[in-house]
Design a protein around this motif. Structure first.
Motif, PDB file in Angstrom:
ATOM      1  N   ASP A  72       0.871  -1.175   0.000  1.00 33.78           N
ATOM      2  CA  ASP A  72       0.000   0.000   0.000  1.00 33.78           C
ATOM      3  C   ASP A  72       0.907   1.223   0.000  1.00 33.78           C
ATOM      4  O   ASP A  72       1.268   1.753   1.050  1.00 33.78           O
ATOM      5  N   LEU A  73       1.282   1.639  -1.183  1.00 37.62           N
ATOM      6  CA  LEU A  73       2.235   2.731  -1.318  1.00 37.62           C
ATOM      7  C   LEU A  73       1.642   4.053  -0.838  1.00 37.62           C
ATOM      8  O   LEU A  73       2.356   4.901  -0.283  1.00 37.62           O
ATOM      9  N   PHE A  74       0.349   4.228  -1.035  1.00 36.44           N
ATOM     10  CA  PHE A  74      -0.303   5.455  -0.584  1.00 36.44           C
ATOM     11  C   PHE A  74      -0.189   5.588   0.942  1.00 36.44           C
ATOM     12  O   PHE A  74       0.115   6.656   1.467  1.00 36.44           O
ATOM     13  N   ALA A  75      -0.432   4.471   1.650  1.00 37.26           N
ATOM     14  CA  ALA A  75      -0.317   4.477   3.109  1.00 37.26           C
ATOM     15  C   ALA A  75       1.119   4.765   3.536  1.00 37.26           C
ATOM     16  O   ALA A  75       1.347   5.487   4.527  1.00 37.26           O
TER      17      ALA A  75
ATOM     18  N   THR B  59       4.986   7.842   6.297  1.00 38.72           N
ATOM     19  CA  THR B  59       6.442   8.015   6.428  1.00 38.72           C
ATOM     20  C   THR B  59       7.027   9.053   5.479  1.00 38.72           C
ATOM     21  O   THR B  59       8.228   9.299   5.517  1.00 38.72           O
ATOM     22  N   GLY B  60       6.201   9.638   4.611  1.00 34.55           N
ATOM     23  CA  GLY B  60       6.710  10.622   3.663  1.00 34.55           C
ATOM     24  C   GLY B  60       7.387   9.957   2.471  1.00 34.55           C
ATOM     25  O   GLY B  60       7.466   8.734   2.373  1.00 34.55           O
TER      26      GLY B  60
ATOM     27  N   ALA C 103       8.634   6.099   1.915  1.00 36.42           N
ATOM     28  CA  ALA C 103       7.984   5.340   0.850  1.00 36.42           C
ATOM     29  C   ALA C 103       9.020   4.718  -0.082  1.00 36.42           C
ATOM     30  O   ALA C 103       8.852   3.587  -0.541  1.00 36.42           O
ATOM     31  N   ARG C 104      10.097   5.450  -0.350  1.00 33.80           N
ATOM     32  CA  ARG C 104      11.168   4.901  -1.196  1.00 33.80           C
ATOM     33  C   ARG C 104      11.772   3.657  -0.556  1.00 33.80           C
ATOM     34  O   ARG C 104      12.050   2.662  -1.240  1.00 33.80           O
ATOM     35  N   LYS C 105      11.979   3.705   0.745  1.00 31.51           N
ATOM     36  CA  LYS C 105      12.514   2.540   1.451  1.00 31.51           C
ATOM     37  C   LYS C 105      11.531   1.374   1.407  1.00 31.51           C
ATOM     38  O   LYS C 105      11.933   0.211   1.251  1.00 31.51           O
TER      39      LYS C 105
END
Length: 217
Positions: A126-129, A134-135, A139-141
């Motif tokens: 869930d990339l949106f979450a 986490t900003g 999200a990149r991590k």
């Protein structure tokens, strides 16, 4: 006599309700997926406008006999239906190495498209979450860890939401589930499926499709 009057009144109420319901459906704005094709478009109407024929591998979808041009590349075009209503317009390229860079630049440049999920190997991020909690750096991590965990899988599916003219539509949501359940149904999604043989771009209405599940048409 009273029974006849009651029956007639009931019939009149039912007819009026049907007329009002039909009028409301006609007034509901169409969710345009790709070019002139919209979510829920009847099978016969799509067939007439596209001149597409039944796909060789399925009688539930239509395929264009000739390729179409998208970003100066040739794509096969396919129309997917549920209960004879259009739910997706697909563009398919058998040259993923050639076309993916162009598509990724289109989807990742600017603020129009919001990446909201990645699916691979039966798992979903869930990339949106992740972005919300986490900003961008977090999200990149999360994406890095997810791609490492699913590295053995040969196919990735990315979902973007088109926020053009709706930049603030998702501000009150914290995850993808909340968006699907209560988000604006008119938002169009772009699903990008990539493997070593092809890239498939699907223009869909994921929120409307989720909210309409189980509703007979």
């Amino acid at each position: 006599m009273a029974n006849r009057c009651f029956a007639a009144l009931s019939l009149l109420v039912m007819l009026c309700s049907t007329v009002l319901l039909t009028a409301c459906e006609k007034e509901k704005p169409k969710i345009m997926l790709f070019e002139q094709y919209y979510y829920g478009m009847p099978f016969k109407e799509v067939q007439a406008q596209s001149q597409a024929t039944y796909c060789r591998d399925s009688f539930d979808s239509l395929c264009r006999p000739n390729t179409v041009t998208f970003f100066r590349e040739s794509w096969y075009q396919r129309f997917l239906f549920k209960r004879e209503r259009l739910v997706a317009v697909q563009l398919i390229s058998r040259k993923p190495a050639q076309t993916r860079k162009t598509i990724d630049n289109w989807l990742d440049t600017g603020f129009r498209f919001m990446p909201v999920s990645i699916t691979s190997g039966g798992k979903q991020l869930d990339l949106f979450a992740a972005i919300r909690s986490t900003g961008k750096e977090g999200a990149r991590k999360a994406v890095y860890n997810f791609t490492r965990a699913t590295a053995a899988d040969l196919e990735m599916v990315y979902l973007y939401l088109d926020l053009q003219g709706k930049e603030n539509a998702l501000n009150s949501f914290s995850n993808l589930s909340a968006i699907f359940n209560k988000g604006p149904r008119e938002i169009v999604g772009i699903e990008e499926k990539v493997n070593d043989k092809e890239i498939v771009i699907s223009f869909i209405a994921p929120i409307a499709d989720w909210q309409d599940r189980g509703i007979p048409r």
